[in-house]
Design a protein around this motif. Structure first.
Motif, PDB file in Angstrom:
ATOM      1  N   LEU A  12      -7.228   7.722  -7.729  1.00 49.75           N
ATOM      2  CA  LEU A  12      -5.886   7.915  -8.280  1.00 49.75           C
ATOM      3  C   LEU A  12      -5.025   8.774  -7.376  1.00 49.75           C
ATOM      4  N   LEU A  13      -5.602   9.827  -6.836  1.00 56.00           N
ATOM      5  CA  LEU A  13      -4.818  10.744  -6.007  1.00 56.00           C
ATOM      6  C   LEU A  13      -4.421  10.113  -4.674  1.00 56.00           C
ATOM      7  N   ILE A  14      -5.319   9.347  -4.061  1.00 56.15           N
ATOM      8  CA  ILE A  14      -4.959   8.751  -2.766  1.00 56.15           C
ATOM      9  C   ILE A  14      -3.933   7.628  -2.931  1.00 56.15           C
ATOM     10  N   SER A  15      -3.815   7.090  -4.153  1.00 51.54           N
ATOM     11  CA  SER A  15      -2.817   6.040  -4.359  1.00 51.54           C
ATOM     12  C   SER A  15      -1.400   6.587  -4.289  1.00 51.54           C
ATOM     13  N   ILE A  16      -1.234   7.902  -4.439  1.00 50.02           N
ATOM     14  CA  ILE A  16       0.114   8.481  -4.406  1.00 50.02           C
ATOM     15  C   ILE A  16       0.693   8.469  -2.995  1.00 50.02           C
ATOM     16  N   PRO A  17       0.012   9.033  -1.981  1.00 48.53           N
ATOM     17  CA  PRO A  17       0.591   8.922  -0.624  1.00 48.53           C
ATOM     18  C   PRO A  17       0.648   7.491  -0.115  1.00 48.53           C
ATOM     19  N   ILE A  18      -0.315   6.651  -0.531  1.00 42.34           N
ATOM     20  CA  ILE A  18      -0.258   5.241  -0.144  1.00 42.34           C
ATOM     21  C   ILE A  18       1.009   4.593  -0.705  1.00 42.34           C
ATOM     22  N   GLY A  19       1.378   4.990  -1.913  1.00 35.41           N
ATOM     23  CA  GLY A  19       2.589   4.443  -2.527  1.00 35.41           C
ATOM     24  C   GLY A  19       3.833   4.758  -1.728  1.00 35.41           C
ATOM     25  N   PHE A  20       3.940   5.990  -1.239  1.00 35.26           N
ATOM     26  CA  PHE A  20       5.100   6.352  -0.426  1.00 35.26           C
ATOM     27  C   PHE A  20       5.163   5.519   0.851  1.00 35.26           C
ATOM     28  N   LEU A  21       3.994   5.169   1.397  1.00 32.73           N
ATOM     29  CA  LEU A  21       3.962   4.357   2.615  1.00 32.73           C
ATOM     30  C   LEU A  21       4.471   2.938   2.356  1.00 32.73           C
ATOM     31  N   PHE A  22       4.146   2.398   1.186  1.00 33.28           N
ATOM     32  CA  PHE A  22       4.525   1.016   0.876  1.00 33.28           C
ATOM     33  C   PHE A  22       5.937   0.892   0.312  1.00 33.28           C
ATOM     34  N   LYS A  23       6.499   1.975  -0.170  1.00 32.03           N
ATOM     35  CA  LYS A  23       7.752   1.890  -0.930  1.00 32.03           C
ATOM     36  C   LYS A  23       8.863   1.173  -0.171  1.00 32.03           C
ATOM     37  N   LYS A  24       9.061   1.519   1.100  1.00 30.76           N
ATOM     38  CA  LYS A  24      10.176   0.965   1.864  1.00 30.76           C
ATOM     39  C   LYS A  24       9.770  -0.233   2.714  1.00 30.76           C
ATOM     40  N   ALA A  25       8.538  -0.702   2.537  1.00 29.06           N
ATOM     41  CA  ALA A  25       8.058  -1.834   3.341  1.00 29.06           C
ATOM     42  C   ALA A  25       8.701  -3.135   2.869  1.00 29.06           C
ATOM     43  N   GLY A 218      14.763   1.985  -0.626  1.00 27.00           N
ATOM     44  CA  GLY A 218      14.964   3.372  -0.237  1.00 27.00           C
ATOM     45  C   GLY A 218      15.893   4.124  -1.163  1.00 27.00           C
ATOM     46  N   ALA A 219      16.726   3.393  -1.910  1.00 29.52           N
ATOM     47  CA  ALA A 219      17.663   4.027  -2.842  1.00 29.52           C
ATOM     48  C   ALA A 219      17.035   4.331  -4.188  1.00 29.52           C
ATOM     49  N   VAL A 220      15.832   3.804  -4.428  1.00 25.06           N
ATOM     50  CA  VAL A 220      15.144   4.026  -5.703  1.00 25.06           C
ATOM     51  C   VAL A 220      14.478   5.403  -5.669  1.00 25.06           C
ATOM     52  N   PRO A 221      14.768   6.284  -6.606  1.00 21.52           N
ATOM     53  CA  PRO A 221      14.178   7.629  -6.579  1.00 21.52           C
ATOM     54  C   PRO A 221      12.680   7.590  -6.866  1.00 21.52           C
ATOM     55  N   SER A 222      11.939   8.416  -6.156  1.00 17.81           N
ATOM     56  CA  SER A 222      10.489   8.498  -6.363  1.00 17.81           C
ATOM     57  C   SER A 222      10.001   9.935  -6.490  1.00 17.81           C
ATOM     58  N   LEU A 223      10.366  10.779  -5.548  1.00 15.72           N
ATOM     59  CA  LEU A 223       9.791  12.127  -5.504  1.00 15.72           C
ATOM     60  C   LEU A 223      10.132  12.941  -6.739  1.00 15.72           C
ATOM     61  N   ARG A 224      11.417  12.960  -7.108  1.00 18.46           N
ATOM     62  CA  ARG A 224      11.802  13.765  -8.270  1.00 18.46           C
ATOM     63  C   ARG A 224      11.203  13.228  -9.570  1.00 18.46           C
ATOM     64  N   PRO A 225      11.260  11.906  -9.838  1.00 19.54           N
ATOM     65  CA  PRO A 225      10.581  11.401 -11.046  1.00 19.54           C
ATOM     66  C   PRO A 225       9.077  11.669 -11.026  1.00 19.54           C
ATOM     67  N   LEU A 226       8.466  11.610  -9.837  1.00 21.06           N
ATOM     68  CA  LEU A 226       7.032  11.875  -9.740  1.00 21.06           C
ATOM     69  C   LEU A 226       6.716  13.319 -10.128  1.00 21.06           C
ATOM     70  N   GLU A 288       0.355   6.665 -13.240  1.00 17.65           N
ATOM     71  CA  GLU A 288       1.797   6.450 -13.253  1.00 17.65           C
ATOM     72  C   GLU A 288       2.447   7.035 -12.005  1.00 17.65           C
ATOM     73  N   CYS A 289       1.962   8.183 -11.550  1.00 21.70           N
ATOM     74  CA  CYS A 289       2.521   8.795 -10.347  1.00 21.70           C
ATOM     75  C   CYS A 289       2.295   7.915  -9.125  1.00 21.70           C
ATOM     76  N   GLY A 290       1.146   7.221  -9.076  1.00 22.48           N
ATOM     77  CA  GLY A 290       0.910   6.277  -7.991  1.00 22.48           C
ATOM     78  C   GLY A 290       1.928   5.158  -7.988  1.00 22.48           C
ATOM     79  N   CYS A 291       2.304   4.697  -9.174  1.00 23.97           N
ATOM     80  CA  CYS A 291       3.344   3.667  -9.288  1.00 23.97           C
ATOM     81  C   CYS A 291       4.703   4.210  -8.872  1.00 23.97           C
ATOM     82  N   ILE A 292       5.029   5.401  -9.352  1.00 21.94           N
ATOM     83  CA  ILE A 292       6.336   5.991  -9.063  1.00 21.94           C
ATOM     84  C   ILE A 292       6.507   6.227  -7.567  1.00 21.94           C
ATOM     85  N   ALA A 293       5.425   6.670  -6.905  1.00 20.23           N
ATOM     86  CA  ALA A 293       5.502   6.911  -5.462  1.00 20.23           C
ATOM     87  C   ALA A 293       5.886   5.642  -4.710  1.00 20.23           C
TER      88      ALA A 293
END
Length: 505
Positions: A12-25, A218-226, A288-293
């Motif tokens: 679960l925890l590693i899915s969070i930084p992975i999510g940030f990597l995929f977000k703008k792909a 890139g315009a979709v917020p992630s960090l603050r909702p996370l 949920e945080c993995g999704c939000i990221a």
């Protein structure tokens, strides 16, 4: 914590930084990168037992491909962003149409196939075959939900196409419909997407496509909702460790426990359920945080998204990054737990609504609505029976889940008979008592869920004189005696299993 729990937490925890990597792909990298990560996690935790998930996917895909392909050209369909696709549609000839499945049968056949494979999957040890790992079971559970939902979405697409052919003209974009029937590789990429692969949340194929095609991610917020979502998780984790240490479940399995006084035995189920809740709060918040990221499940607030189901209103796509950034987004589609609602709602049926929310939507949409009866209580019992089966074959699941319809009937009958006769002060006092009894009912049912075996569950319940069953029967009898109609005649039966105003899709 057990080694398995540590593994889940790490995943679960590693899915969070992975999510940030995929977000703008781009869509391609998102699709195949997320599938590669998910398949890698599955192979790492399940090993050769990954074959079970592959067989389930291939079987469902074969059923989907047996559907007829209606019409001479494809109509317009769209997701939440209103994107339109158009392409050639193959027309089945007389011989192929006769041999194909009826469009309305796809969902039922997929449900029968995946649930039948669950039975085989859980009977492997009885057949002398290698027993799958607990991680394999987790993957199989979520995969079952996704594949049944996918078959239903394809069924909806075919029915919409047939209506379009019958009407003779092409309609505009339809919210939630798929653009086309997924290919085998697309089905595999959805099935093995790392998002929620072991713990949820459940999401539909349409939600997955909307993530792939998300305009200006890139315009979709992630960090603050996370950060807003994650802040209580460390506290819940500490409370889980403390409560499970002070009140270990293993104590209930020992003979010495039953020599304790009745008040001590009654009290013990409270911290056991408390630890159970804290454990799942941490897991689902992290999921949920993995999704939000990754920006997964983000929709404009104006779309009025539901947990599991996604948007209920269509929104025009933003035409520029500035316009996308000006929109207000939420992540309701992938919200799996409402911690406050679970703990402080008044009724048993509300407690179900706030717990494992995406699965509750799935149960309401694909099980409750198709139940073989119209009675509220019997439909609830049918849904709880299939929910228990989905969880496993342990008798404790069935004892717990099948206590819920009794509690629903009792609270509905007694509330309709008495609460309306009270003044404002009396109703407030009623609600406090109702809340207290609701929590004790869930404490009681949780013991079957965690003890699992028939003997140990009944032993504990007998040691406290089956108090919740007795209380529910007394409340039901009193409600019937005072009489204001049965729970089967309530106006909104689906509200106990899904969010209010559940709409047909």
């Amino acid at each position: 914590m057990s080694p398995e729990e540590w593994t889940y937490l790490v995943v679960l925890l590693i899915s969070i930084p992975i999510g940030f990597l995929f977000k703008k792909a781009g869509p391609g990298l998102k699709r195949w990168g997320a599938a590669a990560v998910g398949l890698g996690l599955t192979l790492f935790t399940c090993g050769p037992h990954t074959l079970h998930s592959l067989v389930t996917i291939l079987g469902t895909w074969a059923l989907i491909q047996a559907q007829p392909w209606w019409g001479s050209k494809r109509g317009f369909v769209a997701g939440i962003w209103g994107r339109q696709r158009q392409g050639p549609r193959q027309v089945p000839g007389p011989s192929t149409t006769a041999s194909c499945l009826c469009p309305s049968s796809c969902h039922a056949l997929a449900l029968a196939w995946t649930f039948s494979y669950l039975l085989f999957f859980r009977a492997l040890s009885l057949l002398g075959l290698p027993t799958p790992t607990p991680f394999t079971n987790a993957v199989q559970l979520l995969l079952t939900l996704k594949l049944v939902s996918l078959a239903s979405e394809v069924q909806d697409l075919h029915l919409a196409q047939r209506k379009e052919m019958a009407s003779g003209f092409s309609k505009g974009p339809s919210l939630g419909l798929l653009p086309d029937v997924p290919s085998l590789t697309e089905t595999l990429s959805y099935s093995y997407c790392y998002v929620g692969i072991m713990t949820g949340p459940f999401f539909r194929y349409r939600t997955y496509l909307d993530w792939l095609e998300q305009p200006f991610p890139g315009a979709v917020p992630s960090l603050r909702p996370l950060l807003r979502r994650a802040w209580p998780a460390p506290l819940f984790g500490l409370l889980f460790l403390l409560s499970s240490h002070l009140f270990p479940l293993e104590a209930v399995r020992e003979d010495a426990f039953y020599a304790r006084p009745l008040p001590a035995r009654l009290f013990y189920m409270i911290p056991v359920f408390f630890a159970f809740r804290m454990r799942f709060y941490v897991a689902w918040i992290a999921a949920e945080c993995g999704c939000i990221a990754a920006g997964f499940g983000a929709y404009p607030v104006a779309a009025k998204a539901r947990a599991g189901g996604g948007p209920t209103l269509q929104c025009p796509p933003p035409s520029s990054p500035e316009e996308a950034a000006a929109l207000e987004y939420d992540y309701e589609t992938i919200r799996n737990i409402d911690c406050y609602g679970t703990d402080f709602c008044v009724r048993v049926r509300e407690g179900m609504r706030y717990w494992n929310m995406t699965v509750q939507w799935w149960l309401a949409q694909y099980v409750y609505k198709s139940a073989p009866t119209r009675s509220y209580v019997l439909r609830s019992a049918w849904t709880m029976l299939l929910s228990a089966y989905w969880h496993g074959l342990h008798p404790g699941y069935y004892l717990s889940f099948l206590t819920i319809p009794l509690c629903l009937a009792a609270e509905g009958q007694l509330e309709s008979a008495l609460r309306g006769r009270l003044g404002p002060g009396g109703q407030k006092a009623w609600d406090w008592v109702h809340w207290f009894l609701k929590m004790r009912a869930y404490d009681y049912m949780c013991m079957g869920f965690v003890l699992l075996s028939l003997g140990q569950t009944l032993r504990y319940w007998a040691s406290i004189y089956f108090c919740i069953h007795v209380l529910a029967l007394v409340a039901l009898g009193l409600g019937v005696a005072l009489g204001r109609g049965s729970p089967s005649r309530r106006k909104s039966p689906a509200t106990s299993l899904a969010p209010e105003k559940l709409r047909e899709e």
